[in-house]
Design a protein around this motif. Structure first.
Motif, short mmCIF file in Angstrom:
data_model
loop_
_atom_site.label_atom_id
_atom_site.label_comp_id
_atom_site.label_asym_id
_atom_site.label_seq_id
_atom_site.Cartn_x
_atom_site.Cartn_y
_atom_site.Cartn_z
N LYS A 1 -0.39 16.81 1.93
CA LYS A 1 1.01 16.76 1.52
C LYS A 1 1.18 15.91 0.27
N HIS A 2 0.48 14.78 0.23
CA HIS A 2 0.59 13.89 -0.92
C HIS A 2 0.18 14.58 -2.21
N PHE A 3 -0.93 15.32 -2.14
CA PHE A 3 -1.44 15.96 -3.34
C PHE A 3 -0.84 17.35 -3.59
N GLY A 4 -0.31 17.98 -2.55
CA GLY A 4 0.24 19.32 -2.71
C GLY A 4 -0.77 20.43 -2.55
N PHE A 5 -1.82 20.20 -1.75
CA PHE A 5 -2.82 21.24 -1.53
C PHE A 5 -2.24 22.37 -0.69
N LEU A 6 -2.62 23.60 -1.03
CA LEU A 6 -2.24 24.75 -0.23
C LEU A 6 -3.24 24.88 0.92
N MET A 7 -2.73 24.92 2.14
CA MET A 7 -3.59 24.88 3.32
C MET A 7 -3.61 26.20 4.10
N ASN A 8 -2.54 26.99 3.99
CA ASN A 8 -2.42 28.24 4.75
C ASN A 8 -2.65 29.45 3.85
N TRP A 9 -3.63 30.25 4.22
CA TRP A 9 -4.04 31.36 3.38
C TRP A 9 -4.24 32.63 4.22
N GLN A 10 -4.27 33.74 3.54
CA GLN A 10 -4.82 34.99 4.05
C GLN A 10 -6.10 35.22 3.27
N TYR B 1 0.82 -1.21 0.00
CA TYR B 1 0.00 0.00 0.00
C TYR B 1 0.86 1.27 0.00
N THR B 2 1.95 1.25 0.74
CA THR B 2 2.83 2.42 0.78
C THR B 2 3.45 2.69 -0.58
N LYS B 3 3.88 1.63 -1.24
CA LYS B 3 4.46 1.76 -2.58
C LYS B 3 3.41 2.29 -3.55
N ALA B 4 2.19 1.79 -3.39
CA ALA B 4 1.10 2.25 -4.25
C ALA B 4 0.81 3.73 -4.03
N LEU B 5 0.84 4.16 -2.77
CA LEU B 5 0.56 5.55 -2.46
C LEU B 5 1.57 6.49 -3.08
N HIS B 6 2.83 6.13 -3.03
CA HIS B 6 3.88 6.98 -3.61
C HIS B 6 3.66 7.20 -5.10
N ALA B 7 3.09 6.20 -5.78
CA ALA B 7 2.91 6.30 -7.23
C ALA B 7 1.54 6.81 -7.63
N ALA B 8 0.55 6.67 -6.76
CA ALA B 8 -0.83 7.03 -7.11
C ALA B 8 -1.01 8.53 -7.27
N ARG B 9 -1.75 8.92 -8.29
CA ARG B 9 -2.03 10.34 -8.54
C ARG B 9 -3.53 10.60 -8.67
N ASP B 10 -4.33 9.56 -8.78
CA ASP B 10 -5.77 9.72 -8.97
C ASP B 10 -6.49 9.64 -7.63
N GLU B 11 -7.45 10.53 -7.44
CA GLU B 11 -8.15 10.66 -6.17
C GLU B 11 -8.80 9.35 -5.73
N GLN C 1 -10.48 24.43 -3.83
CA GLN C 1 -9.27 23.70 -3.42
C GLN C 1 -8.24 23.92 -4.51
N LEU C 2 -6.99 24.10 -4.12
CA LEU C 2 -5.94 24.37 -5.09
C LEU C 2 -4.67 23.66 -4.67
N ARG C 3 -4.05 22.99 -5.63
CA ARG C 3 -2.78 22.31 -5.35
C ARG C 3 -1.75 22.67 -6.41
N VAL C 4 -0.49 22.55 -6.06
CA VAL C 4 0.62 22.85 -6.95
C VAL C 4 1.32 21.53 -7.26
N CYS C 5 1.49 21.24 -8.55
CA CYS C 5 2.10 19.97 -8.93
C CYS C 5 2.78 20.12 -10.28
N ASP C 6 3.38 19.02 -10.75
CA ASP C 6 3.95 19.03 -12.09
C ASP C 6 2.93 18.40 -13.05
N ALA C 7 3.33 18.20 -14.29
CA ALA C 7 2.38 17.73 -15.30
C ALA C 7 1.90 16.31 -15.05
N THR C 8 2.61 15.54 -14.23
CA THR C 8 2.18 14.19 -13.92
C THR C 8 1.22 14.15 -12.73
N GLY C 9 0.99 15.31 -12.10
CA GLY C 9 0.14 15.34 -10.91
C GLY C 9 0.92 15.13 -9.63
#
Length: 385
Positions: free
Chosen positions: A210-219, A179-189, A370-378
């Protein structure tokens, strides 16, 4: 916009270099003409009649047309890709039924070349599976870290299945490993949800933001007005300047007096990074608000901002407008919108404008994104705080 027919003609010609040269010129001419017709089909069905005839010609050409079809995939719109996928599938089915040879080696070589479009590489793999299931079973696990999200799915699913099998057998260590190996590679919700639930049951914590790269802290700041849905085009203070200590004139209250608004820190706790403006600002309608995040990077780089929102919204990066959508309550999902952006070295500002309309039905109360920052692979890109 349909791809340039001249470009497709050249693409079709290049693909023939992988095929026997006997009859290549006639194959080239027929395949190129048919592919041009299919790729030119419009999203609303314009050109479907011509595409249908071209499709029949491609299928009649048999396995020799597979590589030209692959090279055209991803060059037009979704409708064109569906025509091409169906053609390749029928060609492969007919060949298997007639016990004809399919160019599996060439297809595998094509698949391995990540310069090809994700659509065409996925189609190549699917045809390989039709031709040789055993070969596909050998290839699929090697796609675990492929740049194409679609091609990763099968490899990730294999690990999910292995994890479940181990968990059912009470082999906890093996289950955690799979499952851990799968999580590292998974990109689909959907797959990440399954993995996270399984790992949680095994006593492991999963940090989804953290896995998806969501921004959590805002003004956040607001409300500003959105009467008659004019807030989307209105230029309020945060679009002119970013001064966190400043106070501005906001939306008028029930007595017609303008309110005073200022920036306030807000950290979302939602596991999928949703920032709900109703929480810091109250349950409001016909209102506009802004959220500001700072993203730090060690080097200038190109990223994808992936946003989900059912309200009208706009996004700026470092004061430069990126994109926006002026529509309301038509559904929200993760990675609903993919925006290309350039970040500079150091601190970058990401400003989101979100407008709530006047509707009062229960299903319209959501005022969030919701907004996340990622590369083209997600793959998530973390801010260096």
């Amino acid at each position: 916009m349909p791809a340039n027919p001249i470009t497709l003609t050249r693409v079709a010609a290049l693909s023939l270099s992988l095929l026997p040269m006997v009859g290549a010129s006639s194959l080239y001419a027929n395949a190129a003409k048919s592919l041009d017709s299919i790729v030119a089909v419009g999203k609303e069905g314009q050109g479907n009649e011509t595409a249908s005839a071209a499709w029949k010609e491609l299928v009649a050409g048999g396995p020799e047309n597979l590589l030209p079809i692959l090279n055209a995939s991803g060059k037009g719109n979704v409708v064109a890709d569906n025509w091409l996928r169906l053609a390749a599938t029928v060609i492969a089915d007919d060949a298997v039924a007639a016990k004809k040879t399919l160019p599996v080696a060439e297809l595998e070589s094509y698949l391995k070349d990540t310069k090809h479009t994700p659509q065409s590489r996925l189609l190549a793999f699917d045809v390989i599976r039709q031709a040789d299931v055993a070969k596909a079973d050998v290839i699929e696990p090697t796609l675990l870290n492929d740049p194409s999200q679609e091609l990763r799915r099968g490899a990730v699913q294999r690990l999910i299945n292995a994890g479940k099998k181990a968990a059912d057998a009470k082999e906890e260590s093996a289950a955690k490993e799979s499952y851990t190996k799968a999580l590292h590679a998974a990109r689909d919700e959907d797959q990440v949800k399954v993995i996270a639930e399984a790992l949680t049951k095994l006593g492991m914590e999963v940090d989804l933001p953290k896995h998806f790269g969501f921004l959590m802290n805002w003004q956040v700041i607001g409300p500003f007005d959105n009467a008659k849905r004019e807030g989307f085009d209105a230029v309020y203070a945060p679009e002119k300047e970013i001064k966190l200590e400043a106070t501005y004139e906001g939306k008028k209250d029930d007595k017609g007096q303008p309110t005073k608004v200022k920036w306030q820190p807000f950290e979302t706790k939602h596991e999928y990074g949703k920032l709900d403006f109703n929480k810091p600002l109250g349950m409001l309608k016909s209102s506009t608000a802004y959220a500001l995040a700072t993203f730090n990077t060690d080097e200038a780089r190109e990223v994808e901002l992936r946003l989900g929102c059912k309200n009208a919204w706009k996004v700026w990066v470092n004061g430069e407008f990126v994109f926006g959508r002026d529509e309301y309550h038509r559904g929200q999902k993760m990675d609903q919108y993919k925006l290309n952006a350039k970040l500079k070295k150091g601190a970058n500002t990401i400003l989101v404008k979100c407008c709530q309309n006047e509707q009062t039905e229960q299903w319209t109360v959501e005022w969030e994104f919701q907004l996340r920052v990622c590369d083209a692979t997600g793959t998530a890109i973390a801010s260096n705080q």
